[in-house]
Design an enzyme around this catalytic site. Structure first.
Site, mmCIF file in Angstrom:
data_model
loop_
_atom_site.group_PDB
_atom_site.id
_atom_site.type_symbol
_atom_site.label_atom_id
_atom_site.label_comp_id
_atom_site.label_asym_id
_atom_site.label_seq_id
_atom_site.Cartn_x
_atom_site.Cartn_y
_atom_site.Cartn_z
ATOM 1 N N GLU A 285 12.179 -34.005 -15.889
ATOM 2 C CA GLU A 285 12.730 -34.058 -17.153
ATOM 3 C C GLU A 285 11.894 -34.697 -18.090
ATOM 4 O O GLU A 285 10.944 -35.530 -17.857
ATOM 5 C CB GLU A 285 13.989 -34.694 -16.994
ATOM 6 N N HIS B 121 11.777 -28.951 -19.496
ATOM 7 C CA HIS B 121 11.532 -29.394 -18.297
ATOM 8 C C HIS B 121 10.886 -28.270 -17.530
ATOM 9 O O HIS B 121 11.049 -27.209 -17.744
ATOM 10 C CB HIS B 121 12.570 -30.054 -17.511
ATOM 11 N N ASN C 49 15.578 -28.376 -22.398
ATOM 12 C CA ASN C 49 15.059 -29.521 -22.726
ATOM 13 C C ASN C 49 13.508 -29.803 -22.571
ATOM 14 O O ASN C 49 12.955 -30.831 -22.698
ATOM 15 C CB ASN C 49 15.819 -30.685 -22.139
ATOM 16 N N ASP D 152 11.347 -27.257 -6.364
ATOM 17 C CA ASP D 152 12.306 -28.291 -6.121
ATOM 18 C C ASP D 152 13.571 -28.027 -5.359
ATOM 19 O O ASP D 152 13.651 -26.835 -4.928
ATOM 20 C CB ASP D 152 12.928 -28.510 -7.546
HETATM 21 P P1 PGA Z 1 16.951 -20.876 -15.741
HETATM 22 O O1 PGA Z 1 16.572 -22.259 -15.556
HETATM 23 O O2 PGA Z 1 16.174 -19.911 -15.062
HETATM 24 O O3 PGA Z 1 18.498 -20.774 -15.085
HETATM 25 O O4 PGA Z 1 17.157 -20.405 -17.195
HETATM 26 C C1 PGA Z 1 15.108 -22.453 -15.871
HETATM 27 C C2 PGA Z 1 14.713 -24.125 -15.716
HETATM 28 O O5 PGA Z 1 15.575 -24.936 -15.818
HETATM 29 O O6 PGA Z 1 13.672 -24.322 -15.322
#
Ligand code: PGA
Length: 241
Positions: free
Chosen positions: A141, A136, A134, A67
């Site tokens: 999302e 994702h 959450n 992304d």
């Molecule tokens: P993080 O994010 O590695 O910064 O915890 C993971 C994600 O949001 O997929």
């Protein structure tokens, strides 16, 4: 799903890197699916170490990132292009031309279409994922259709709060991003998902034990034939007693 629980981040990162090294060493033209965020940083460090020790060569490697934020330039210090160059690509012998990240600074529909056609032509041999609090994966999302391909998405307030630590304030966190879709991710031949720390425990529990539902995007991984979860005791504390 295979679940591997590690006593410390060092061992987990080494094991994660090893999956990538094996794939790179056994393929002529390996295609890697990469991620940003705090989660894969230790793995990138271990891959750089392995490169410096002559254990792995990135000359023929191609990469696709999950992304990219919309609305910030690729040179911005918080763009995922900058993240990847700084934390990984600049330290190995990969040709930057072979590193792909959605171009979220121009025509977004055209960028999504291009990324999807590139992903159709280049099967990902191994994909690394983190998981959002959450649920994702990439920036898919809750509520994202399981059949989604690369698309533009509005980030959840929770995601923007979680990522505000990288910016001066939450107001600076972009509101939108381009993300690989869940259908793109499910096409990867092998997936490793890294989840570290108590803040990921609830999402991890729902992903592994909960219903497969679009409200918990990571739950789709229950349907993938080759997923390994690399995690620590904090993140699985609600799974095992
Ligand atoms: P993080 O994010 O590695 O910064 O915890 C993971 C994600 O949001 O997929």
């Amino acid at each position: 799903m295979e679940i591997r629980i590690f006593e410390n981040k060092e061992a987990l990162s080494r094991a994660a890197a090893q999956y990538f090294i094996e794939v790179i060493n056994k393929n002529h033209k390996p295609v890697l699916g990469l991620a940003t965020g705090s989660t894969p940083l230790g793995m990138y460090e271990k891959l750089i170490e392995a490169y410096n020790d002559g254990e792995v060569n990135f000359k023929n490697v191609k990469t696709y990132n999950l992304d990219e934020y919309c609305g910030i330039d690729s040179n911005h210090e918080q763009s995922y292009r900058t993240f990847m160059n700084t934390n990984f690509f600049n330290h190995i012998n990969i040709d930057l031309i072979n590193t792909n990240i959605p171009n979220a600074s121009g025509d977004l529909d055209a960028a999504c279409e291009l990324y999807n056609s590139q992903l159709n032509e280049n099967e990902i041999d191994i994909q690394v994922l983190g998981i959002g609090t959450n649920g994702h994966i990439a920036f898919n999302e809750p509520g994202t259709p399981f059949g989604s391909k690369t698309h533009c998405i509005e980030l959840d307030q929770k995601t923007r709060e979680d990522n505000a630590r990288f910016f001066n304030s939450i107001d600076e966190v972009p509101t939108h991003a381009i993300t690989m879709g869940l259908a793109n991710i499910m096409k990867a031949k092998k997936i490793i998902l890294i989840a570290i720390g108590a803040q990921k425990a609830e999402a991890l529990r729902k992903m592994i034990l909960g219903d497969v539902t679009e409200e918990m995007p990571a739950s789709i991984l229950q349907f993938h034939p080759d997923v390994v979860i690399l995690t620590d005791r904090e993140a699985v504390k609600t799974l095992i007693k």
